[in-house]
Design a protein around this motif. Structure first.
Motif, PDB file in Angstrom:
ATOM      1  N   ALA A   1      19.731   5.616  30.094  1.00  0.00           N
ATOM      2  CA  ALA A   1      20.095   4.212  29.909  1.00  0.00           C
ATOM      3  C   ALA A   1      20.040   3.443  31.222  1.00  0.00           C
ATOM      4  O   ALA A   1      19.870   2.224  31.219  1.00  0.00           O
ATOM      5  CB  ALA A   1      21.488   4.110  29.295  1.00  0.00           C
TER       6      ALA A   1
ATOM      7  N   ARG B   1      18.460   7.937  26.329  1.00  0.00           N
ATOM      8  CA  ARG B   1      18.790   6.885  25.372  1.00  0.00           C
ATOM      9  C   ARG B   1      17.644   6.778  24.382  1.00  0.00           C
ATOM     10  O   ARG B   1      16.575   6.254  24.712  1.00  0.00           O
ATOM     11  CB  ARG B   1      19.008   5.549  26.069  1.00  0.00           C
ATOM     12  CG  ARG B   1      19.431   4.431  25.117  1.00  0.00           C
ATOM     13  CD  ARG B   1      19.864   3.198  25.865  1.00  0.00           C
ATOM     14  NE  ARG B   1      20.436   2.208  24.962  1.00  0.00           N
ATOM     15  CZ  ARG B   1      21.060   1.103  25.351  1.00  0.00           C
ATOM     16  NH1 ARG B   1      21.187   0.842  26.652  1.00  0.00           N
ATOM     17  NH2 ARG B   1      21.557   0.256  24.470  1.00  0.00           N
ATOM     18  N   PRO B   2      17.834   7.276  23.155  1.00  0.00           N
ATOM     19  CA  PRO B   2      16.741   7.235  22.177  1.00  0.00           C
ATOM     20  C   PRO B   2      16.293   5.804  21.895  1.00  0.00           C
ATOM     21  O   PRO B   2      17.100   4.874  21.843  1.00  0.00           O
ATOM     22  CB  PRO B   2      17.362   7.879  20.932  1.00  0.00           C
ATOM     23  CG  PRO B   2      18.508   8.690  21.444  1.00  0.00           C
ATOM     24  CD  PRO B   2      19.031   7.934  22.623  1.00  0.00           C
ATOM     25  N   THR B   3      14.997   5.650  21.714  1.00  0.00           N
ATOM     26  CA  THR B   3      14.431   4.342  21.372  1.00  0.00           C
ATOM     27  C   THR B   3      13.890   4.310  19.953  1.00  0.00           C
ATOM     28  O   THR B   3      13.434   3.267  19.493  1.00  0.00           O
ATOM     29  CB  THR B   3      13.305   3.990  22.357  1.00  0.00           C
ATOM     30  OG1 THR B   3      12.328   5.040  22.346  1.00  0.00           O
ATOM     31  CG2 THR B   3      13.861   3.840  23.771  1.00  0.00           C
ATOM     32  N   SER B   4      13.921   5.452  19.279  1.00  0.00           N
ATOM     33  CA  SER B   4      13.486   5.532  17.884  1.00  0.00           C
ATOM     34  C   SER B   4      14.188   6.716  17.242  1.00  0.00           C
ATOM     35  O   SER B   4      14.904   7.473  17.904  1.00  0.00           O
ATOM     36  CB  SER B   4      11.964   5.697  17.796  1.00  0.00           C
ATOM     37  OG  SER B   4      11.581   6.980  18.261  1.00  0.00           O
TER      38      SER B   4
ATOM     39  N   SER C   1       9.999   9.677  26.068  1.00  0.00           N
ATOM     40  CA  SER C   1      10.278   8.830  24.904  1.00  0.00           C
ATOM     41  C   SER C   1      11.734   8.398  24.835  1.00  0.00           C
ATOM     42  O   SER C   1      12.073   7.463  24.108  1.00  0.00           O
ATOM     43  CB  SER C   1       9.908   9.579  23.617  1.00  0.00           C
ATOM     44  OG  SER C   1      10.740  10.721  23.438  1.00  0.00           O
ATOM     45  N   ALA C   2      12.612   9.078  25.583  1.00  0.00           N
ATOM     46  CA  ALA C   2      14.037   8.721  25.592  1.00  0.00           C
ATOM     47  C   ALA C   2      14.545   8.775  27.026  1.00  0.00           C
ATOM     48  O   ALA C   2      15.218   9.728  27.425  1.00  0.00           O
ATOM     49  CB  ALA C   2      14.836   9.660  24.695  1.00  0.00           C
TER      50      ALA C   2
ATOM     51  N   ASP D   1      24.575  -0.293  19.883  1.00  0.00           N
ATOM     52  CA  ASP D   1      23.225   0.219  19.640  1.00  0.00           C
ATOM     53  C   ASP D   1      23.313   1.311  18.577  1.00  0.00           C
ATOM     54  O   ASP D   1      24.007   2.317  18.759  1.00  0.00           O
ATOM     55  CB  ASP D   1      22.642   0.780  20.936  1.00  0.00           C
ATOM     56  CG  ASP D   1      21.183   1.194  20.798  1.00  0.00           C
ATOM     57  OD1 ASP D   1      20.710   1.356  19.651  1.00  0.00           O
ATOM     58  OD2 ASP D   1      20.514   1.365  21.830  1.00  0.00           O
TER      59      ASP D   1
ATOM     60  N   LEU E   1      21.309   3.520  17.794  1.00  0.00           N
ATOM     61  CA  LEU E   1      20.738   4.796  18.218  1.00  0.00           C
ATOM     62  C   LEU E   1      21.594   5.507  19.261  1.00  0.00           C
ATOM     63  O   LEU E   1      21.304   6.648  19.620  1.00  0.00           O
ATOM     64  CB  LEU E   1      19.326   4.577  18.772  1.00  0.00           C
ATOM     65  CG  LEU E   1      18.294   4.049  17.766  1.00  0.00           C
ATOM     66  CD1 LEU E   1      16.961   3.802  18.453  1.00  0.00           C
ATOM     67  CD2 LEU E   1      18.124   5.029  16.611  1.00  0.00           C
TER      68      LEU E   1
END
Length: 547
Positions: free
Chosen positions: A45, A110-113, A41-42, A180, A182
């Protein structure tokens, strides 16, 4: 006749074990990013694991190479820096377990949420690798022990010490910029508890290890310590730079480039002078320079010109507004007053006493420090409807005259050293400790704001504005003076430290002189650090003159 085997020294065996443990730890830290430290989920990058693996293996590979060549002390010393930095990395990477979304490690995730990702087996391999590197360093330190001073050459101390301080500055700052939401760009002070402690540890470790390696009692240990530190610093410098290049929404910051430059300086081959000999002096000079006395008078005169221009800049308008508009109070220009007073006093003293020269050279950095804030405000206002006033040109003239004065005084110092030679002495440990503490406090004094208010945005030392350059010049002057003072003659070293105290003292005066610029202003951490740095520089100056 039966011969008995000669006893095998325990030192090579212990060192081989330490190198083996270091290689195992490096392999674990190299494999971990390839496996992933959190779930899908992350994702990272960019595909960073090849670079991270290469950097993770580099310090241990250096130690193994030295050991294979029979350079045992060099191999042992090369393992010290990876072990010390592994403690900080262990704390940093524990954040991946307790709160990965706050880790700010885009090369790993890299978190997406806003949903926190789940740590995977890779993070445990990463932590285990750090533990093994720490254990390897402990074993290597036992090999180093207390060695007699058997150096046939005296190598430079100033370059490694300065590089270590520069690396500490770079490690103290944010590693990248981010648009970003996040991916937060954070320095040690802005991070959660674990990364904050780990970040401060590596910030302090860089100059400390550089000084210890540079002052090693054997050339082999010095070489290994400096190269090991350089290899570790690359692991902090290159990933943020690569991330800024390869990832969208993430940009470069100054810090990693400072760390990269420090690593290259530490790894650079350094010339050494034979102990007990002096360099032959040139009998013929192509250029005939004035004597030190005349150069001191010229530098003092230029310093008085700089002080007078700064006073004129502080008392004349920096901005001219159209008719009907009232000019606001120019709080930023008030800092020119203490800079002018300091330069005037030291310039007058320089004309009669040469020993003041080092303090004068360092203190000239107060002029760009004060001018930077004043000119930054001018640039901001001229984007609206204001025009530069006469005060701007006086302020610019003060910077130019101050730079000329510092250059002339430095030339006088070079001429004096050419005439009387250079007398060096190993600095005592209390002086090294006091000076390093003062330099690190100075880093915080210029990196953090001296005042805070709800509607006030302070100028940072690592930005791109005019005010940032003034802060950076003053910071570099203070830390370089601290590094050189450790090897200078006692009176000259004390003068350098006094000059650095003047610089941090002017920084501390920014709060009482300019606090009225913002409603509800309160002292910021930079004020207390500047005051502490000033006191530490003064104490170090006293220690430098102690016999």
């Amino acid at each position: 006749m039966i011969r008995t085997a000669e006893p095998v020294s325990a030192t090579p065996t212990r060192l081989r074990a330490a190198v083996g443990v270091a290689v195992a730890g490096a392999l674990l830290t190299a494999v971990a990013p390839a496996l992933g430290v959190v779930d899908a989920s992350a994702p990272p990058a960019f595909t960073a694991w090849p670079l991270l693996a290469l950097l993770a293996l580099l310090p241990a590979a250096l130690a193994a190479l030295f050991l294979s060549r029979g350079q045992e002390l060099t191999a042992a010393a090369a393992l010290v820096a990876p072990a010390v930095f592994a403690v900080g990395r262990l704390l940093n990477d524990l954040q991946l377990v307790v709160g990965p979304i706050d880790a700010s490690r885009p090369e790993l995730l890299r978190p997406t949420s806003l949903l926190p990702p789940t740590p995977t087996a890779g993070v445990w391999l990463l932590l285990a690798g750090h533990v093994l590197l720490i254990a390897a360093g402990v074993g290597a330190m036992a090999t180093l022990g207390a060695e007699p001073d058997v150096r046939s050459e005296r190598a430079s101390f100033v370059l490694p010490a300065t590089a270590g301080i520069v690396a500490g500055i770079g490690l103290f700052t944010v590693p990248f910029t981010s648009s970003d939401a996040l991916v937060q760009a954070r320095g040690p002070f802005d991070s959660p508890t674990l990364p904050m402690v780990g970040g401060l540890l590596v910030t302090l470790a860089a100059p400390a290890l550089a000084v210890l390696a540079a002052s090693a009692t054997t050339n082999e240990a010095r070489k290994g310590g400096l190269l090991g530190l350089a290899a570790v610093l690359l692991t902090f410098a290159l990933p943020p730079i690569a991330t800024a290049v390869a990832a969208d929404g993430i940009g470069p910051a100054v810090g990693p480039f400072l760390v990269l430059g420090a690593a290259l300086a530490l790894a650079w081959p350094q010339g050494a002078a034979k102990v007990g000999t002096e360099k032959d002096k040139e009998e013929v000079h192509d250029v005939e320079l004035p004597g030190p006395r005349r150069l001191h008078v010229i530098a003092g005169a230029l310093g008085l010109v700089a002080a007078a221009a700064a006073v004129a800049g502080a008392t004349t308008d920096h901005l001219v507004f159209p008719a009907g508009l009232t000019a606001p109070t120019d709080y930023a220009a008030r800092l020119l007053w203490p800079a002018a007073i300091a330069i005037a006093v030291l310039a007058a003293a320089l004309m009669v006493k040469a020993a003041v020269r080092p303090a004068f050279i360092v203190a000239t950095a107060t002029v760009p420090l004060a001018a930077g804030g004043a000119l930054d405000a001018v640039f901001a206002a001229t984007e609206l409807s204001a025009q530069p006033g006469a005060g701007v040109w006086f302020t610019v003239a003060s910077v130019a005259a101050g730079a000329a004065a510092a250059g002339t005084a430095a030339l006088a110092g070079a001429v004096e050293r050419d005439e009387v030679g250079i007398a060096k002495a190993e600095p005592p440990l209390p002086l090294i400790a006091g000076t390093m503490i003062a330099a690190l406090l100075a880093v915080g004094a210029f990196a953090l704001p001296v005042l805070r208010a709800s509607d006030y945005v302070p100028i940072g030392a690592f930005g791109l504005g005019v005010g940032s350059w003034g802060l950076l010049v003053a910071l570099v002057a203070a830390v370089v003076a601290a590094a050189i003072a450790l090897k200078a003659r006692p009176d000259r070293g004390a003068a350098l430290l006094l000059g650095a105290a003047v610089v941090t003292g002017v920084r501390a005066l920014e709060y009482p002189l300019t606090a009225a610029r913002a409603a509800g202003a309160v002292p910021g951490p930079g004020l207390w650090l500047a005051a502490a740095a000033t006191a530490a520089f003064l104490i170090s100056a006293a220690l430098r003159t102690a016999r």
